[in-house]
Structures are given as structure tokens and as C-alpha cells.
Design a protein around this motif. Structure first.
Motif, PDB file in Angstrom:
ATOM      1  N   GLU A  10      19.703 -28.893   5.687  1.00 27.00           N
ATOM      2  CA  GLU A  10      21.128 -29.491   6.334  1.00 27.00           C
ATOM      3  C   GLU A  10      22.156 -28.662   6.646  1.00 27.00           C
ATOM      4  OE1 GLU A  10      22.255 -31.217   9.124  1.00 27.00           O
ATOM      5  OE2 GLU A  10      21.195 -33.116   8.422  1.00 27.00           O
ATOM      6  N   LYS A  11      23.137 -28.944   7.348  1.00 30.17           N
ATOM      7  CA  LYS A  11      24.306 -28.280   7.619  1.00 30.17           C
ATOM      8  C   LYS A  11      25.105 -28.417   6.282  1.00 30.17           C
ATOM      9  CE  LYS A  11      26.331 -28.226  12.117  1.00 30.17           C
ATOM     10  NZ  LYS A  11      27.129 -29.033  13.041  1.00 30.17           N
ATOM     11  N   ARG A  12      25.700 -27.306   5.907  1.00 32.59           N
ATOM     12  CA  ARG A  12      26.549 -27.460   4.717  1.00 32.59           C
ATOM     13  C   ARG A  12      27.514 -28.505   4.350  1.00 32.59           C
ATOM     14  NH1 ARG A  12      28.034 -22.359   1.867  1.00 32.59           N
ATOM     15  NH2 ARG A  12      29.423 -22.986   0.312  1.00 32.59           N
ATOM     16  N   GLU A  13      28.397 -29.037   5.545  1.00 31.72           N
ATOM     17  CA  GLU A  13      29.148 -29.980   5.407  1.00 31.72           C
ATOM     18  C   GLU A  13      28.621 -31.619   5.071  1.00 31.72           C
ATOM     19  OE1 GLU A  13      29.109 -29.043   9.843  1.00 31.72           O
ATOM     20  OE2 GLU A  13      29.209 -27.903   8.029  1.00 31.72           O
ATOM     21  N   VAL A  14      27.367 -31.538   5.360  1.00 28.15           N
ATOM     22  CA  VAL A  14      26.859 -32.776   5.335  1.00 28.15           C
ATOM     23  C   VAL A  14      26.552 -33.216   3.696  1.00 28.15           C
ATOM     24  CG1 VAL A  14      24.623 -34.337   5.671  1.00 28.15           C
ATOM     25  CG2 VAL A  14      25.791 -32.734   7.538  1.00 28.15           C
ATOM     26  N   VAL A  15      27.155 -34.423   3.157  1.00 28.25           N
ATOM     27  CA  VAL A  15      27.233 -34.453   1.855  1.00 28.25           C
ATOM     28  C   VAL A  15      25.920 -35.401   1.529  1.00 28.25           C
ATOM     29  CG1 VAL A  15      28.428 -35.863  -0.042  1.00 28.25           C
ATOM     30  CG2 VAL A  15      29.702 -34.710   1.873  1.00 28.25           C
ATOM     31  N   PHE A  16      25.280 -34.983   0.419  1.00 27.50           N
ATOM     32  CA  PHE A  16      23.933 -35.494   0.034  1.00 27.50           C
ATOM     33  C   PHE A  16      24.154 -36.369  -1.444  1.00 27.50           C
ATOM     34  CE2 PHE A  16      22.225 -33.155   3.437  1.00 27.50           C
ATOM     35  CZ  PHE A  16      20.962 -33.736   3.744  1.00 27.50           C
ATOM     36  N   PRO A  17      23.612 -37.494  -1.471  1.00 26.32           N
ATOM     37  CA  PRO A  17      23.882 -38.234  -2.723  1.00 26.32           C
ATOM     38  C   PRO A  17      23.396 -37.748  -3.943  1.00 26.32           C
ATOM     39  CG  PRO A  17      22.338 -39.249  -1.457  1.00 26.32           C
ATOM     40  CD  PRO A  17      22.795 -38.301  -0.690  1.00 26.32           C
ATOM     41  N   TYR A  43      16.411 -37.942  -7.422  1.00 19.16           N
ATOM     42  CA  TYR A  43      17.597 -37.601  -7.485  1.00 19.16           C
ATOM     43  C   TYR A  43      17.724 -36.198  -7.331  1.00 19.16           C
ATOM     44  CZ  TYR A  43      16.178 -35.378 -11.899  1.00 19.16           C
ATOM     45  OH  TYR A  43      15.362 -34.901 -12.824  1.00 19.16           O
ATOM     46  N   LEU A  44      18.882 -35.774  -6.944  1.00 22.10           N
ATOM     47  CA  LEU A  44      19.433 -34.308  -6.576  1.00 22.10           C
ATOM     48  C   LEU A  44      19.301 -33.418  -7.685  1.00 22.10           C
ATOM     49  CD1 LEU A  44      20.276 -32.606  -4.107  1.00 22.10           C
ATOM     50  CD2 LEU A  44      22.523 -33.042  -5.021  1.00 22.10           C
ATOM     51  N   ASP A  45      18.469 -32.416  -7.856  1.00 24.33           N
ATOM     52  CA  ASP A  45      18.587 -31.695  -8.931  1.00 24.33           C
ATOM     53  C   ASP A  45      19.287 -30.372  -8.782  1.00 24.33           C
ATOM     54  OD1 ASP A  45      16.931 -30.564 -11.396  1.00 24.33           O
ATOM     55  OD2 ASP A  45      15.940 -29.089 -10.235  1.00 24.33           O
ATOM     56  N   GLU A  46      19.435 -29.921  -7.668  1.00 23.78           N
ATOM     57  CA  GLU A  46      20.527 -28.741  -7.072  1.00 23.78           C
ATOM     58  C   GLU A  46      20.615 -28.487  -5.751  1.00 23.78           C
ATOM     59  OE1 GLU A  46      19.661 -24.534  -7.868  1.00 23.78           O
ATOM     60  OE2 GLU A  46      17.695 -25.200  -8.597  1.00 23.78           O
ATOM     61  N   SER A  47      21.567 -27.961  -5.402  1.00 24.61           N
ATOM     62  CA  SER A  47      21.957 -27.556  -4.012  1.00 24.61           C
ATOM     63  C   SER A  47      22.207 -26.148  -4.065  1.00 24.61           C
ATOM     64  CB  SER A  47      23.127 -28.255  -3.456  1.00 24.61           C
ATOM     65  OG  SER A  47      22.591 -29.659  -3.159  1.00 24.61           O
ATOM     66  N   ARG A  48      21.938 -25.372  -2.821  1.00 25.69           N
ATOM     67  CA  ARG A  48      22.152 -23.819  -2.767  1.00 25.69           C
ATOM     68  C   ARG A  48      22.721 -24.079  -1.292  1.00 25.69           C
ATOM     69  NH1 ARG A  48      19.375 -20.479  -6.260  1.00 25.69           N
ATOM     70  NH2 ARG A  48      18.824 -21.586  -8.050  1.00 25.69           N
ATOM     71  N   PHE A  49      23.592 -22.929  -1.094  1.00 27.52           N
ATOM     72  CA  PHE A  49      24.393 -22.857   0.107  1.00 27.52           C
ATOM     73  C   PHE A  49      24.321 -21.207   0.685  1.00 27.52           C
ATOM     74  CE2 PHE A  49      26.258 -26.258  -2.390  1.00 27.52           C
ATOM     75  CZ  PHE A  49      26.268 -27.317  -1.288  1.00 27.52           C
ATOM     76  N   TYR A  50      23.996 -21.267   2.046  1.00 32.59           N
ATOM     77  CA  TYR A  50      23.887 -19.955   2.427  1.00 32.59           C
ATOM     78  C   TYR A  50      24.392 -20.245   3.954  1.00 32.59           C
ATOM     79  CZ  TYR A  50      20.128 -19.878  -0.641  1.00 32.59           C
ATOM     80  OH  TYR A  50      19.281 -20.050  -1.847  1.00 32.59           O
ATOM     81  N   GLY A  51      25.830 -19.620   4.193  1.00 33.13           N
ATOM     82  CA  GLY A  51      26.455 -19.843   5.490  1.00 33.13           C
ATOM     83  C   GLY A  51      26.550 -21.343   5.546  1.00 33.13           C
ATOM     84  N   GLU A  52      26.273 -21.637   7.070  1.00 26.77           N
ATOM     85  CA  GLU A  52      26.142 -23.017   7.262  1.00 26.77           C
ATOM     86  C   GLU A  52      25.062 -23.844   6.884  1.00 26.77           C
ATOM     87  OE1 GLU A  52      23.931 -22.899  11.484  1.00 26.77           O
ATOM     88  OE2 GLU A  52      25.984 -23.346  11.804  1.00 26.77           O
TER      89      GLU A  52
END
Length: 192
Positions: free
Chosen positions: A156-163, A170-179
Motif C-alpha cells: 500500500e502507499k507509505r502514508e496509509v496506517v496499518f494496525p 498481527y503485523l510482524d514488520e513493515s518495510r518502506f521503499y519510497g512511496e
């Protein structure tokens, strides 16, 4: 767009003309980073590729040893491109392509999978950005489709918050690549 690893590494995927901006394949460098996280050896994995687009993620997984991929998309052009890519690499026997409107048609997918006793170890949820489809699909994803140690990758887009927790995950981890953001979910009763 090229396959970044496995048996078909370096070979080009068929992609839609640029005028079809609604079909947005995950960029090669992000796809490579994703598979570096998942590991290069996916032998025996059965994979569910939701909002499959060009089929790049599922075909990359097949190139890296996955056993089977169920590709799901609503767009007729996407379905045609996926079928062409599967034919190009001789992978028709390791995949099924179905048209479904997600997340509403998840029960259709459930019925199809239950009739064939399929359970998925890896799920890709990569819908069009900013429409709320990623969270809605994750929330409605039936756990009966999944193996106990399944990983669900949501783009999803970087700015969308995931619970941290949603439905049975449950969320294990998030990684970000630009947008772009990749969120990795697992079943609540799995070990992190």
C-alpha cells in the motif's frame, strides 16, 4: 520488467502498455527486496496472489520454486497478461487464474480452494493504492485458506496506517521503499 531471481532470472515479463496505469506492477527493485526478505527458496509453497495485475509476484515465486499460484484479479486485461506470462514461461500447469471482485468475492475463492484442499503459505495483497482495499481484503481473508505459518504481504502507499492487529492477523514488520510500504502479517497464534 524482469524476473529478479530463480529459474527465469533476467527474463522479461509481458506488461501492459503505459496507457493502462491502473495496472501497476511492483517495481523490480522492490520485488527483489521482497523476495530477499521472504528467502529465495519457496519450494512446495502454494501462493495466493490477490489483485495480481501482471502476475509478476506469483511468477517470480514460481521462478523461485513455488509449487502453485492462484492468481486473482478483476481486470480482463490483467487476466490476459497473466495467462500470456504463464504461457511464455511454460507455467500453466502450476497456476490457476480467476476473475473476482475483491474483497467481496473472497467466499468464491474459499469455495474453490476448499473443493481442491488448497491451503496457502504465502498471500500477496497488492490492490490499487488509496482505495482501502488492502485493509478490507486482509480483514475478510478467511484463515481456512491458510496454512498455520502463512505470511500475508500487503502493499500500500507509505502514508496509509496499518494496525498492529486486524481480524486474525498481527503485523510482524513493515518495510518502506519510497512511496511504497510492504506490511508482513502472520496469524495471531503463530510465533513472531
Amino acid at each position: 520488467m524482469q524476473i529478479t531471481g530463480g529459474k527465469f532470472k533476467g527474463q522479461r515479463l509481458i506488461t501492459p502498455p503505459l496507457k493502462y496505469l491502473e495496472i501497476r506492477p511492483l517495481r523490480s527493485r522492490i520485488r527483489k527486496a521482497l523476495f530477499d526478505i521472504l528467502g529465495n527458496h519457496l519450494e512446495g509453497y502454494e501462493i495466493l496472489d490477490l489483485f495480481a495485475g501482471t502476475g509478476a509476484l506469483g511468477i517470480e515465486a514460481l521462478s523461485r520454486g513455488a509449487e502453485y499460484v492462484l492468481f486473482v484479479d478483476l481486470n480482463p486485461l490483467s487476466l490476459e497478461i497473466i495467462r500470456k506470462n504463464l504461457k511464455k514461461f511454460g507455467l500453466e500447469g502450476k497456476a490457476k487464474v480467476i476473475r473476482a471482485n475483491l474483497p467481496q468475492d473472497l467466499t468464491k475463492i474459499l469455495r474453490l480452494c476448499l473443493s481442491s484442499s488448497r491451503r496457502f503459505k504465502l498471500v500477496f495483497i497488492t490492490p490499487p493504492y488509496g482505495k482501502g482495499l488492502a485493509l478490507k481484503t486482509l480483514e475478510k481473508l478467511p484463515i481456512s485458506l491458510l496454512e498455520k505459518e502463512a505470511i500475508i504481504v500487503v502493499e500500500e502507499k507509505r502514508e496509509v496506517v496499518f494496525p498492529e492487529k486486524i481480524a486474525n492477523f498481527y503485523l510482524d514488520e513493515s518495510r518502506f521503499y519510497g512511496e511504497t510500504a510492504l506490511h508482513f502479517y502472520v496469524l495471531k497464534d503463530s510465533d513472531p
